[in-house]
Design an enzyme around this catalytic site. Structure first.
Site, PDB file in Angstrom:
ATOM      1  N   HIS A 309       0.981  -1.246  -0.038  1.00  0.00           N
ATOM      2  CA  HIS A 309       0.007   0.035  -0.147  1.00  0.00           C
ATOM      3  C   HIS A 309       1.064   1.315   0.053  1.00  0.00           C
ATOM      4  O   HIS A 309       1.839   1.200   0.426  1.00  0.00           O
ATOM      5  CB  HIS A 309      -0.886   0.211   1.184  1.00  0.00           C
ATOM      6  CG  HIS A 309      -2.121   0.913   1.183  1.00  0.00           C
ATOM      7  ND1 HIS A 309      -1.736   2.275   1.254  1.00  0.00           N
ATOM      8  CD2 HIS A 309      -3.305   0.764   0.755  1.00  0.00           C
ATOM      9  CE1 HIS A 309      -3.230   2.758   1.109  1.00  0.00           C
ATOM     10  NE2 HIS A 309      -4.181   1.902   0.891  1.00  0.00           N
ATOM     11  N   ASP A 369      -8.050  -5.504   0.259  1.00  0.00           N
ATOM     12  CA  ASP A 369      -8.509  -6.572  -0.862  1.00  0.00           C
ATOM     13  C   ASP A 369      -8.103  -7.855  -0.645  1.00  0.00           C
ATOM     14  O   ASP A 369      -8.610  -8.701  -1.409  1.00  0.00           O
ATOM     15  CB  ASP A 369      -7.922  -5.846  -2.150  1.00  0.00           C
ATOM     16  CG  ASP A 369      -8.607  -4.299  -2.350  1.00  0.00           C
ATOM     17  OD1 ASP A 369      -9.977  -4.355  -2.212  1.00  0.00           O
ATOM     18  OD2 ASP A 369      -7.657  -3.656  -2.757  1.00  0.00           O
TER      19      ASP A 369
END
Ligand code: CMC
Length: 434
Positions: A309, A369
């Site tokens: 991320h 996710d």
């Protein structure tokens, strides 16, 4: 002038400029470089906006090193545990949690907008049966501009409020109809006796031929997924909505741009990519370690989807919550549920990656996710609808940021500059002489 400044010196000319340092409530302080070009004649260069705060915001705070996420100051763990998606919508839009009366009034206002204009049905009929649902969402949310263009004054607070309510109310209907169209089933109209999430599941899975009661476990799991995806400060799609809206474009057009940005696999499309990856691993019969090695190989295009991320250099707090719910939901479905193998593979991948020097050194952890797709799959949501569910949840985040931008008296049209490295001036040569 701010109390603190940072001095930038041009070593070539000796010219100096003092730039004010702005402090927020939380997070790193920010150098206001607004006068840099005027004073020193320089732009700043920051591809991907790694060190750039594009705006001031009061909506969501993330501390990527500590793995913290807060909506309007409330930790995501508390909201996930005790709130509901609709309450979170009110919080993100208005800045405070509503009391009972305010919440009821908000819910009733949304219920007045759940229907789509009947003419919108015809839009769906123009798509191929195998159109990707995100393509249809981009088109149909954008098409709302055609229906409500005259009714919105983006400079009027009440008008912005009704656009926000209309979008939050109608996007579930649009998302469910996109699904119905792809599977060739009749569109199901909203039932305003149901709560927001049950109504969405009813429009997705209901049929005119039989009763449909969404299971309480699925309603709760979907509510939680929506809470966790509702906002995430200035990510690519939210920044897209702000930038599109900064020109004064209407919010339906701005959100359609945001949905386009969300679609990519590096952003919201990752939930779909994770399941494709896990299924590939299971199907291939190869070991999980083989895939980890491929993800580390710079000559291979393969990345571990659902990992890494830009902001989180720690475990994504949303992934922690989702992983827990994933276990609970699959346990409720029973020992031999068909999704257990995917969860086992995901956990094995996570275990090996978190011990691997490559992932440790780069602080690559599972993101939101990584586990969300397994829950969606267990709920019977088809793979190509995963990013649509993300868009449904993020609608409130996008519209809250659009409202914040539009009500900021200092907001200007977004207009980045560039470092030009193309050809210098040259003279045109006629085609016959080239
Ligand atoms: N697998 C393997 N290597 C990775 C991964 C990954 N998933 N993510 C980052 N890296 C490596 C990358 O190759 C680079 O290595 P090096 O320094 O040796 O060149 C380093 O880690 C830094 O990566 P980056 O691409 O510069 O980082 P970024 O901040 O630009 O990208 C990201 C962040 C999320 C796009 C990226 O981590 C990624 O592609 N992850 C997989 C896709 C994904 O799961 N996306 C969902 C994000 S969360 C939900 C959302 O935002 O919508």
């Amino acid at each position: 002038m701010a109390d603190r400044t940072v001095t930038v010196t041009d070593n070539a000319t000796g010219k100096k400029v003092n730039l004010p340092v702005l402090d927020g409530t939380n997070g790193p302080s920010t150098i206001d470089i607004g006068t840099l070009y005027k004073e020193l004649g320089y732009f700043t260069y920051d591809p991907g906006y790694v060190s750039t705060a594009s705006c001031e915001s009061k909506i969501t705070f993330i501390d990527g090193d500590l793995g913290l996420l807060r909506y309007r100051g409330y930790p995501i763990e508390q909201l996930a545990e005790s709130s509901t998606f609709l309450e979170v919508c009110y919080l993100l839009l208005h800045g405070e949690l509503p009391d009972r009366q305010t919440f009821d009034a908000f819910e009733s206002r949304l219920k007045m907008h759940t229907l789509l204009d009947e003419k919108m049905r015809r839009f769906y009929l123009g798509f191929h049966n195998n159109s990707h649902p995100m393509a249809m969402m981009v088109a149909t949310v954008g098409a709302m501009s055609a229906f409500y263009h005259d009714q919105i004054d983006v400079h009027d607070a009440d008008s912005r409020e009704s656009a926000a309510n209309r979008l939050i109310a109608k996007v579930p209907t649009m998302a469910a109809w996109v699904y119905k169209y792809t599977v060739g089933q009749p569109f199901v109209y909203p039932d305003n006796n149901l709560d927001y999430v049950s109504n969405f599941l009813y429009m997705m899975f209901g049929l005119p031929t039989m009763d449909y009661q969404p299971s309480p476990a699925f309603v709760r799991a979907m509510d939680l997924i929506l809470i966790l995806h509702a906002d995430h400060e200035q990510n690519a799609s939210t920044s897209t909505v702000r930038l599109a809206g900064s020109s004064g474009a209407n919010p339906y057009a701005a959100l359609s741009a945001g949905i386009s940005s969300l679609w990519g696999p590096a952003h919201g499309g990752a939930n779909e990519a994770v399941i494709n990856m896990l299924e590939d691993i299971v199907r291939s019969g190869q070991s999980v370690s083989y895939y980890i090695e491929r993800a580390k190989d710079k000559d291979s295009k393969f990345r571990l989807m659902g990992f890494g991320h830009r902001v989180y250099k720690n475990y994504d707090p949303r992934a922690k919550i989702i992983r827990e719910v994933c276990h609970q939901l699959l346990a409720e479905l029973g020992e031999n549920n068909p999704h257990q193998q995917l969860l086992d593979t995901a956990m094995e991948l996570e275990r090996i990656a978190l011990e691997d020097e490559y992932f440790v050194a780069r602080k690559l952890y599972p993101n939101v996710d990584f586990y969300s797709g397994i829950i969606l799959r267990a709920m019977g949501i088809p793979l190509n609808m995963f990013t649509v569910i993300f868009a449904l949840a993020r609608t409130v985040g996008w519209i809250s940021h659009w409202k914040e931008h539009m009500s900021d008296p200092y907001a200007r049209i977004g207009r980045p500059r560039q470092l030009y490295t193309g050809a210098d001036q040259r003279d045109y040569v006629h085609i016959d002489q080239r």
